[in-house]
Each structure stands twice: as C-alpha cells, then as structure tokens.
Design a protein around this motif. Structure first.
Motif, PDB file in Angstrom:
ATOM      1  N   SER A 143      51.596  58.378 -19.062  1.00  0.00           N
ATOM      2  CA  SER A 143      49.877  57.359 -19.482  1.00  0.00           C
ATOM      3  C   SER A 143      50.076  56.486 -17.951  1.00  0.00           C
ATOM      4  O   SER A 143      50.849  55.812 -17.980  1.00  0.00           O
ATOM      5  CB  SER A 143      49.825  56.880 -20.726  1.00  0.00           C
ATOM      6  OG  SER A 143      49.556  57.582 -21.099  1.00  0.00           O
ATOM      7  N   ILE A 144      49.207  56.377 -16.622  1.00  0.00           N
ATOM      8  CA  ILE A 144      48.884  54.939 -16.480  1.00  0.00           C
ATOM      9  C   ILE A 144      48.569  54.312 -16.076  1.00  0.00           C
ATOM     10  O   ILE A 144      47.070  54.334 -16.282  1.00  0.00           O
ATOM     11  CB  ILE A 144      48.810  55.947 -14.737  1.00  0.00           C
ATOM     12  CG1 ILE A 144      49.469  57.527 -14.587  1.00  0.00           C
ATOM     13  CG2 ILE A 144      48.881  55.248 -13.663  1.00  0.00           C
ATOM     14  CD1 ILE A 144      49.266  57.836 -13.515  1.00  0.00           C
ATOM     15  N   ALA A 182      48.531  51.517 -25.881  1.00  0.00           N
ATOM     16  CA  ALA A 182      47.198  52.105 -26.029  1.00  0.00           C
ATOM     17  C   ALA A 182      47.543  54.185 -25.485  1.00  0.00           C
ATOM     18  O   ALA A 182      47.468  54.555 -25.679  1.00  0.00           O
ATOM     19  CB  ALA A 182      46.053  51.086 -26.422  1.00  0.00           C
ATOM     20  N   ALA A 183      48.515  53.941 -24.802  1.00  0.00           N
ATOM     21  CA  ALA A 183      48.528  55.156 -24.303  1.00  0.00           C
ATOM     22  C   ALA A 183      48.806  56.016 -25.308  1.00  0.00           C
ATOM     23  O   ALA A 183      50.206  55.626 -26.305  1.00  0.00           O
ATOM     24  CB  ALA A 183      49.963  54.419 -23.179  1.00  0.00           C
ATOM     25  N   ARG A 184      49.053  57.249 -24.613  1.00  0.00           N
ATOM     26  CA  ARG A 184      49.750  58.769 -25.857  1.00  0.00           C
ATOM     27  C   ARG A 184      50.655  59.785 -25.563  1.00  0.00           C
ATOM     28  O   ARG A 184      51.041  60.295 -25.923  1.00  0.00           O
ATOM     29  CB  ARG A 184      47.404  59.635 -25.774  1.00  0.00           C
ATOM     30  CG  ARG A 184      46.699  59.321 -25.995  1.00  0.00           C
ATOM     31  CD  ARG A 184      45.902  59.618 -26.315  1.00  0.00           C
ATOM     32  NE  ARG A 184      44.331  58.543 -27.014  1.00  0.00           N
ATOM     33  CZ  ARG A 184      42.934  58.808 -26.128  1.00  0.00           C
ATOM     34  NH1 ARG A 184      42.949  60.092 -24.962  1.00  0.00           N
ATOM     35  NH2 ARG A 184      42.334  58.233 -26.558  1.00  0.00           N
ATOM     36  N   LEU A 226      45.043  58.073 -17.151  1.00  0.00           N
ATOM     37  CA  LEU A 226      44.369  57.087 -16.702  1.00  0.00           C
ATOM     38  C   LEU A 226      43.792  55.741 -17.246  1.00  0.00           C
ATOM     39  O   LEU A 226      42.893  56.334 -17.421  1.00  0.00           O
ATOM     40  CB  LEU A 226      43.407  57.499 -15.547  1.00  0.00           C
ATOM     41  CG  LEU A 226      43.499  55.646 -14.255  1.00  0.00           C
ATOM     42  CD1 LEU A 226      44.433  55.358 -13.799  1.00  0.00           C
ATOM     43  CD2 LEU A 226      43.098  56.894 -13.051  1.00  0.00           C
ATOM     44  N   ILE A 227      44.322  54.792 -16.960  1.00  0.00           N
ATOM     45  CA  ILE A 227      43.805  53.664 -18.479  1.00  0.00           C
ATOM     46  C   ILE A 227      43.796  52.599 -17.316  1.00  0.00           C
ATOM     47  O   ILE A 227      44.391  51.576 -17.080  1.00  0.00           O
ATOM     48  CB  ILE A 227      44.688  53.461 -19.325  1.00  0.00           C
ATOM     49  CG1 ILE A 227      45.224  55.327 -20.395  1.00  0.00           C
ATOM     50  CG2 ILE A 227      43.703  51.700 -20.541  1.00  0.00           C
ATOM     51  CD1 ILE A 227      45.687  55.137 -21.853  1.00  0.00           C
ATOM     52  N   PHE A 228      42.629  52.116 -17.148  1.00  0.00           N
ATOM     53  CA  PHE A 228      42.458  50.394 -16.283  1.00  0.00           C
ATOM     54  C   PHE A 228      42.169  49.708 -18.005  1.00  0.00           C
ATOM     55  O   PHE A 228      41.348  50.093 -18.637  1.00  0.00           O
ATOM     56  CB  PHE A 228      40.834  50.465 -16.298  1.00  0.00           C
ATOM     57  CG  PHE A 228      41.022  51.766 -14.609  1.00  0.00           C
ATOM     58  CD1 PHE A 228      41.643  50.919 -13.270  1.00  0.00           C
ATOM     59  CD2 PHE A 228      40.356  52.652 -14.829  1.00  0.00           C
ATOM     60  CE1 PHE A 228      41.828  52.239 -12.231  1.00  0.00           C
ATOM     61  CE2 PHE A 228      40.623  53.986 -13.566  1.00  0.00           C
ATOM     62  CZ  PHE A 228      40.923  53.248 -12.361  1.00  0.00           C
ATOM     63  N   MET A 229      42.725  48.512 -17.206  1.00  0.00           N
ATOM     64  CA  MET A 229      43.096  47.884 -18.637  1.00  0.00           C
ATOM     65  C   MET A 229      42.131  46.481 -17.566  1.00  0.00           C
ATOM     66  O   MET A 229      42.835  45.805 -17.080  1.00  0.00           O
ATOM     67  CB  MET A 229      44.381  47.159 -18.783  1.00  0.00           C
ATOM     68  CG  MET A 229      45.413  48.626 -19.419  1.00  0.00           C
ATOM     69  SD  MET A 229      44.558  48.438 -21.185  1.00  0.00           S
ATOM     70  CE  MET A 229      44.600  46.818 -22.171  1.00  0.00           C
ATOM     71  N   ASP A 230      41.021  46.402 -17.722  1.00  0.00           N
ATOM     72  CA  ASP A 230      39.657  45.095 -17.497  1.00  0.00           C
ATOM     73  C   ASP A 230      40.051  44.043 -18.021  1.00  0.00           C
ATOM     74  O   ASP A 230      39.379  43.916 -18.832  1.00  0.00           O
ATOM     75  CB  ASP A 230      39.803  46.092 -17.058  1.00  0.00           C
ATOM     76  CG  ASP A 230      37.741  45.042 -16.479  1.00  0.00           C
ATOM     77  OD1 ASP A 230      38.168  44.928 -15.137  1.00  0.00           O
ATOM     78  OD2 ASP A 230      36.604  45.066 -16.353  1.00  0.00           O
ATOM     79  N   ASP A 231      39.925  42.992 -17.451  1.00  0.00           N
ATOM     80  CA  ASP A 231      39.768  41.417 -18.193  1.00  0.00           C
ATOM     81  C   ASP A 231      38.615  41.109 -18.153  1.00  0.00           C
ATOM     82  O   ASP A 231      38.621  39.826 -17.003  1.00  0.00           O
ATOM     83  CB  ASP A 231      40.938  40.551 -17.548  1.00  0.00           C
ATOM     84  CG  ASP A 231      42.314  40.377 -18.122  1.00  0.00           C
ATOM     85  OD1 ASP A 231      42.087  41.291 -19.117  1.00  0.00           O
ATOM     86  OD2 ASP A 231      43.054  39.756 -17.861  1.00  0.00           O
TER      87      ASP A 231
END
Ligand SMILES: Nc1nc2c(ncn2[C@@H]2O[C@H](COP(=O)(O)OP(=O)(O)O)[C@@H](O)[C@H]2O)c(=O)[nH]1
Ligand SMILES: [Mg+2]
Length: 379
Positions: free
Chosen positions: A21-22, A97-99, A53-58
């Motif tokens: 997971s990125i 949250a990564a799998r 690919l997970i973008f963690m956006d504020d």
C-alpha cells in the motif's frame, strides 16, 4: 518520463511478490496527482503485484478528489480528512486504512522516485524492518540547485537527529515498513513532518536500511515546510530524546536550568547593587529570584509532564528538595574532608566539588520522583 523509467535496468531484475500500500499525504497537490497515479500504474504493470495507492488529503478542495475519480482506477483511493490535520497524522491514518502487508510513504510532489519501491520492498523481505529512500548514502543525490540555506537547514536537522539514529537520511519522507510492525507501534505522537523518524525511534527498529534515491525538486507547487513546522521539529526532537534517553535527558535539562539560575542570580545581584541595595539584601535577592526562575523553568521544561499539577505544593517541594540537596552537599564534603582525604592543599576543593555533585544528584532525584512525580504519561 516513461522512457527514463524504463531505462532503469535494475528494476527489471527485481521480482517481488508482496503486495504493498502506498500512502501519499497531500495538501493542494491537484497538479501532481495524475502524474503520481501514472507513475505508480507503470510500476504496477511492470512488477505484476497489487499496489494500492491512497492519497490522504487534508481537505484541499482544489479538485484533488475529482482528479482521483477521473483516473477511474479501483486501486487508487483518496481519503479526505477534516479533523486532526497535518502530515504525520494523515500518514498514520493512511497506514491504518491500508490493506496490504507492506506500507510505503512518499510525497506527492514527484521528489521521490517510485522506481525505488521494489528495492525497498526487497530489503524488507530480506529482514530489514524499516527502509528509507535516502539522499545521503552513496548513489543518492539531490537536484543541484539547493541553495546554501536549504542545504544548511537539512544538514542541521539531520545532525540533531544523529543521537537518536545512525541513519544518514532520517528526515526522508520516503520509507517503507511492514504493516504488522506498524500495528505494534505504541505511543506514536504524530506531530510535525518527521513521521519516519518518529517510527524509527518509537518502534525501536534496529535493522534500518537505506536505498539510494535521486531526490528531484518538487514538480508543481511549493513546499509546505514552513518555519512553524521547523519549530515543531525542535519540540518533536525533545520528545524523542526524552523517549530514548529518559532520565539522562531530564537531568541534562535540569543542569541547563541550573546554569541559567546562576546567570539570573548574578544579574539580579548586579541590578540590586546598582539600585543601591546593601550587599546582604542584594545577595538574598539574587538567590530568591533564581530559585523562582529555576522552579518555573523546571516546571515548564524539565518536568513538563507534571506542569498541570498544583503549583504551590510543587514550589514548596522544590524548596525542600533544594534544602535536602544542600544538606547532602555539606555532609558529603565535610565527611570527605575530615575522614577520607589526605591533608593536601587541594583536598578541600575535591571535597567541595564531590559534595556539589552529590547534592545536585539528590536534588534532581527528589524533584524527579517526589516533587514533580509523573501522574500521567506525557502526551
Ligand atoms: N495530508 C497532509 N499532507 C500534507 C500536509 N502538509 C504537506 N503535506 C504533503 O506532504 C508531502 C510533503 O510536503 P512537502 O511540501 O513536499 O514538503 P518538503 O518535501 O519537505 O518540501 C506532500 O505530498 C504534501 O502535499 C498536511 O498538512 N496534510
Ligand atoms: Mg516534498
């Protein structure tokens, strides 16, 4: 750009089987998001493993969400956060949250080459616990146009972390670790930018490897690393030092406060003398003011974990501990002088110095464990 990636011969030889997971923290990175997705897509295809690919956006509200939706891949997500904003908390939340069993963290600005990811995963597979994409190991580099200030800034920040880890590039925001190790991490205090350093220290990783990378200048937009973030780094370092060195760190701060007390004492003494106060009064004034300033500084910094406790009993306890320290000082010095040391001209100084050290240690222990005792864990 694609050609440049495909020229990377090493990549073709690396076969990895583990899915990863990125996690990419983002704040106003709409221009870079499609390019990041494109690069990771290429990596997925060439490796034949599942990369999420997970973008963690504020909550950037700059079209980032739409950009991810437009790409239309089921392996790309964007999580919009509205609470507890900040780079480090968003990375931690993304890791949760990564799998997949391997976690990678990287910037969205294309400073970090995704082509290094297979090598990082491989290093984890061969027993490393934490792998950094590093600018400062042989083979690593940065773009040439780093000005003196940026270089100095990075070098000083890195040197300050040296007592915590021998890693060459602990400031790097490009790193990988196993999800199982992350899940075991306790007491994470995700403040500021240096989430990698936080993980290395708090997880107590011993096998940390560095894979050389070329750190390119950010493609679009500006760095969000502000002066405020840099000040947060100093606070973060202090916490990590306390975590790592415990009492030694408290003692060091106690000594620094003690030294500041000498300066305060002499300054007040001078001012009172200038105001025409008699010697006896000026001496007493210097002592009293420095006692109060030592107390306040110790309460604020050295033993900050106890600063919410009632102040008056603490102050009385502080005076008591100082008095005990003085008695110990005197007793030790007198005993050494009269019963232990031979009759030489220096004996009295050796006795006095040993007394001072013993008194200080007693004073410290009394404050640390009685006056400012820990009622709750420092947050
Ligand atoms: N979620 C989130 N991401 C952030 C925040 N600040 C910066 N980032 C992202 O974290 C990464 C590193 O920030 P960057 O500005 O490139 O810092 P630099 O590489 O040290 O100059 C980038 O992908 C930013 O978009 C923040 O407050 N929240
Ligand atoms: Mg960056």
């Amino acid at each position: 750009m694609q050609e440049q990636i495909q020229d990377n011969e090493d990549l073709a030889e690396i076969i990895i089987k583990t899915n990863a997971s990125i996690i990419v923290p983002t704040y106003k990175e709409v221009e870079n998001i499609p390019l990041m997705i494109e690069r990771i897509d290429w990596l997925r295809q060439s490796l034949g493993v599942d990369l999420e690919l997970i973008f963690m956006d504020d909550d950037s509200r700059d079209g980032s969400v739409e950009a991810v939706e437009r790409a239309g891949y089921d392996w790309v997500r964007i999580i919009v956060r509205t609470e507890n904003r900040g780079l480090s908390p968003s990375v931690i939340e993304g890791f949760r949250a990564a799998r997949h069993p391997i976690l990678v963290c990287m910037d969205c600005d294309l400073s970090h080459p995704p082509e290094a990811i297979p090598q990082m995963i491989l290093a984890l597979g061969s027993g490393q616990q934490f792998v950094i994409g590093s600018r400062y190991v042989p083979g690593g580099s940065t773009d040439d146009d780093w000005g003196l200030f940026r270089w100095l800034n990075s070098t000083v920040a890195t040197l300050l972390a040296r007592p915590l880890t021998a890693v060459r590039d602990p400031m790097s925001g490009f790193f990988a670790l196993r999800k199982a190790d992350f899940d075991r991490a306790k007491d994470l205090n995700p403040v500021g930018y240096k989430i990698g350093l936080e993980l290395i220290v708090k997880c107590g990783f011993e096998n940390v490897a560095e894979v050389p990378i070329h750190f390119a200048d950010r493609l679009h937009g500006e760095s969000k690393l502000s002066l405020k973030e840099q000040l947060k780094y100093i606070r973060h370092l202090r916490r990590l030092y306390i975590h790592q060195f415990g009492n030694a760190m408290h003692f060091l701060q106690f000594m620094v406060v003690g030294a500041s007390g000498v300066v305060v004492n002499l300054t007040v003494l001078t001012i009172l003398l200038m105001l025409g106060v008699a010697d006896s009064g000026a001496l007493a004034g210097g002592i009293l003011v420095s006692l109060v300033s030592n107390f306040l500084l110790n309460r604020r910094f050295t033993f900050s974990y106890a600063r919410d406790n009632a102040i008056l009993p603490q102050f009385l306890g502080f005076l008591g501990a100082s008095a005990v320290g003085m008695v110990v000082n005197y007793a030790v010095a007198l005993y050494l002088r009269t019963s232990v040391l031979p009759e030489t001209p220096t004996a009295i100084y050796v006795a006095a110095l040993t007394g001072i050290v013993c008194g200080m240690i007693f004073n410290f222990l009394g404050n640390r464990y009685i006056v400012f005792r820990k009622r709750y864990v420092e947050k």
